[in-house]
Design a protein around this motif. Structure first.
Motif, PDB file in Angstrom:
ATOM      1  N   ARG A 163     117.274   8.332  59.262  1.00  0.00           N
ATOM      2  CA  ARG A 163     116.044   8.583  60.805  1.00  0.00           C
ATOM      3  C   ARG A 163     116.103   7.302  61.523  1.00  0.00           C
ATOM      4  O   ARG A 163     116.563   7.545  62.784  1.00  0.00           O
ATOM      5  N   ARG A 164     116.373   6.348  60.779  1.00  0.00           N
ATOM      6  CA  ARG A 164     116.766   5.103  61.007  1.00  0.00           C
ATOM      7  C   ARG A 164     118.277   4.706  61.855  1.00  0.00           C
ATOM      8  O   ARG A 164     118.182   4.312  63.162  1.00  0.00           O
ATOM      9  N   ALA A 165     118.611   5.611  61.527  1.00  0.00           N
ATOM     10  CA  ALA A 165     120.904   5.560  62.022  1.00  0.00           C
ATOM     11  C   ALA A 165     120.508   6.501  63.414  1.00  0.00           C
ATOM     12  O   ALA A 165     121.426   6.160  64.118  1.00  0.00           O
ATOM     13  N   GLY A 166     119.330   7.171  63.658  1.00  0.00           N
ATOM     14  CA  GLY A 166     119.245   7.585  64.484  1.00  0.00           C
ATOM     15  C   GLY A 166     119.623   9.002  64.255  1.00  0.00           C
ATOM     16  O   GLY A 166     119.228  10.253  65.549  1.00  0.00           O
ATOM     17  N   PRO A 177     127.070   5.242  61.358  1.00  0.00           N
ATOM     18  CA  PRO A 177     126.123   5.331  59.986  1.00  0.00           C
ATOM     19  C   PRO A 177     125.507   6.375  59.826  1.00  0.00           C
ATOM     20  O   PRO A 177     124.794   7.080  58.686  1.00  0.00           O
ATOM     21  N   SER A 178     125.415   7.425  60.845  1.00  0.00           N
ATOM     22  CA  SER A 178     124.363   9.126  60.332  1.00  0.00           C
ATOM     23  C   SER A 178     125.723   9.567  59.768  1.00  0.00           C
ATOM     24  O   SER A 178     125.333  10.297  58.838  1.00  0.00           O
ATOM     25  N   VAL A 179     126.974   9.585  60.190  1.00  0.00           N
ATOM     26  CA  VAL A 179     127.514  10.246  58.896  1.00  0.00           C
ATOM     27  C   VAL A 179     127.519  10.120  57.253  1.00  0.00           C
ATOM     28  O   VAL A 179     127.601  10.497  56.892  1.00  0.00           O
ATOM     29  N   ALA A 180     128.144   8.253  57.161  1.00  0.00           N
ATOM     30  CA  ALA A 180     127.321   7.851  56.104  1.00  0.00           C
ATOM     31  C   ALA A 180     125.993   8.363  55.702  1.00  0.00           C
ATOM     32  O   ALA A 180     126.102   9.073  53.701  1.00  0.00           O
ATOM     33  N   GLU A 181     125.402   8.592  56.361  1.00  0.00           N
ATOM     34  CA  GLU A 181     123.938   8.773  55.809  1.00  0.00           C
ATOM     35  C   GLU A 181     123.320  10.563  54.926  1.00  0.00           C
ATOM     36  O   GLU A 181     123.472  10.947  54.540  1.00  0.00           O
ATOM     37  N   ALA A 233     115.318  12.045  43.793  1.00  0.00           N
ATOM     38  CA  ALA A 233     114.145  12.276  44.325  1.00  0.00           C
ATOM     39  C   ALA A 233     113.992  11.048  44.993  1.00  0.00           C
ATOM     40  O   ALA A 233     114.846  10.538  46.402  1.00  0.00           O
ATOM     41  N   MET A 234     114.930  10.220  43.757  1.00  0.00           N
ATOM     42  CA  MET A 234     114.288   8.369  44.450  1.00  0.00           C
ATOM     43  C   MET A 234     115.450   8.830  45.889  1.00  0.00           C
ATOM     44  O   MET A 234     115.847   7.375  47.043  1.00  0.00           O
ATOM     45  N   CYS A 235     117.111   8.141  45.553  1.00  0.00           N
ATOM     46  CA  CYS A 235     118.391   8.426  46.423  1.00  0.00           C
ATOM     47  C   CYS A 235     117.673   9.177  48.135  1.00  0.00           C
ATOM     48  O   CYS A 235     118.541   8.682  49.289  1.00  0.00           O
ATOM     49  N   LEU A 236     117.102  10.366  47.783  1.00  0.00           N
ATOM     50  CA  LEU A 236     117.453  11.328  48.991  1.00  0.00           C
ATOM     51  C   LEU A 236     115.413  11.039  49.440  1.00  0.00           C
ATOM     52  O   LEU A 236     116.146  11.337  50.641  1.00  0.00           O
ATOM     53  N   SER A 237     115.058  10.394  49.135  1.00  0.00           N
ATOM     54  CA  SER A 237     113.738   9.934  49.461  1.00  0.00           C
ATOM     55  C   SER A 237     114.776   8.483  50.491  1.00  0.00           C
ATOM     56  O   SER A 237     114.204   8.332  52.256  1.00  0.00           O
ATOM     57  N   MET A 238     115.001   7.773  49.344  1.00  0.00           N
ATOM     58  CA  MET A 238     115.920   6.576  50.914  1.00  0.00           C
ATOM     59  C   MET A 238     116.851   6.515  51.701  1.00  0.00           C
ATOM     60  O   MET A 238     116.260   6.088  52.549  1.00  0.00           O
ATOM     61  N   HIS A 239     117.901   7.985  51.216  1.00  0.00           N
ATOM     62  CA  HIS A 239     119.048   7.810  52.636  1.00  0.00           C
ATOM     63  C   HIS A 239     118.450   8.625  53.824  1.00  0.00           C
ATOM     64  O   HIS A 239     118.999   8.346  54.768  1.00  0.00           O
ATOM     65  N   THR A 240     117.183   9.794  53.481  1.00  0.00           N
ATOM     66  CA  THR A 240     116.148  10.354  54.174  1.00  0.00           C
ATOM     67  C   THR A 240     116.143   9.669  55.486  1.00  0.00           C
ATOM     68  O   THR A 240     116.157   9.231  56.966  1.00  0.00           O
ATOM     69  N   GLY A 241     115.355   8.569  55.050  1.00  0.00           N
ATOM     70  CA  GLY A 241     114.459   7.413  55.953  1.00  0.00           C
ATOM     71  C   GLY A 241     115.379   6.834  56.597  1.00  0.00           C
ATOM     72  O   GLY A 241     115.687   6.352  57.701  1.00  0.00           O
ATOM     73  N   ALA A 242     116.700   6.376  55.866  1.00  0.00           N
ATOM     74  CA  ALA A 242     118.162   5.703  56.414  1.00  0.00           C
ATOM     75  C   ALA A 242     118.747   6.676  57.865  1.00  0.00           C
ATOM     76  O   ALA A 242     119.247   6.011  58.476  1.00  0.00           O
TER      77      ALA A 242
END
Length: 152
Positions: A61-64, A33-37, A50-59
């Motif tokens: 972080r949640r992936a560790g 999951p970390s590599v995917a993000e 910007a929308m995807c950047l915001s969404m996936h930086t959060g994801a």
């Protein structure tokens, strides 16, 4: 972060959105999951979404994912924070995102060595998916109406 949209493409074509979300999930299912993000964030940086950047930086972080690595991602080549597999994935993500120059043999071979055939296929489909999401996100966003790169 709130991104203003000028068109809700998801609401206008919910079946396509659902199919794309299923495709994206299937593509990433074979990856850490970390590599995917990381590849999603890097492609989104390059595409100025910007929308995807915001969404996936959060994801991420949640992936560790570590905050230092997220901050260093734009200059990953010069950072000691990324391992061989991550470097191979990021190089492939950049080559596939800037497709005009093609994917160099060395970049492809390194990614294949690190991920094997099945992992490489999942990586390539994940990169393809985020590039599709980025293009739709940039087109639909009022905040990005003046072109990619304005939000980074």
């Amino acid at each position: 972060m709130t991104v203003r949209t000028r068109f809700d493409v998801h609401a206008a074509a919910p079946a396509v959105h659902a199919a794309m979300a299923a495709f994206d999930a299937a593509a990433a299912a074979g990856l850490d999951p970390s590599v995917a993000e990381l590849v999603r964030v890097r492609a989104s940086q390059l595409n100025g979404c910007a929308m995807c950047l915001s969404m996936h930086t959060g994801a991420a972080r949640r992936a560790g994912e570590d905050e230092r690595r997220l901050r260093a991602l734009a200059s990953w080549r010069g950072s000691p924070l990324f391992g061989r597999a991550e470097r191979a994935a990021l190089a492939l993500a950049e080559a596939m995102t800037a497709i005009g120059g093609g994917v160099p043999d060395g970049v492809f071979a390194e990614a294949r060595d690190e991920f094997g055939d099945a992992g490489l296929a999942h990586l390539m489909w994940t990169i393809a998916a985020i590039n599709a999401w980025n293009r739709v996100g940039v087109a639909a966003s009022a905040d990005e109406a003046n072109g990619p790169g304005n939000q980074i």
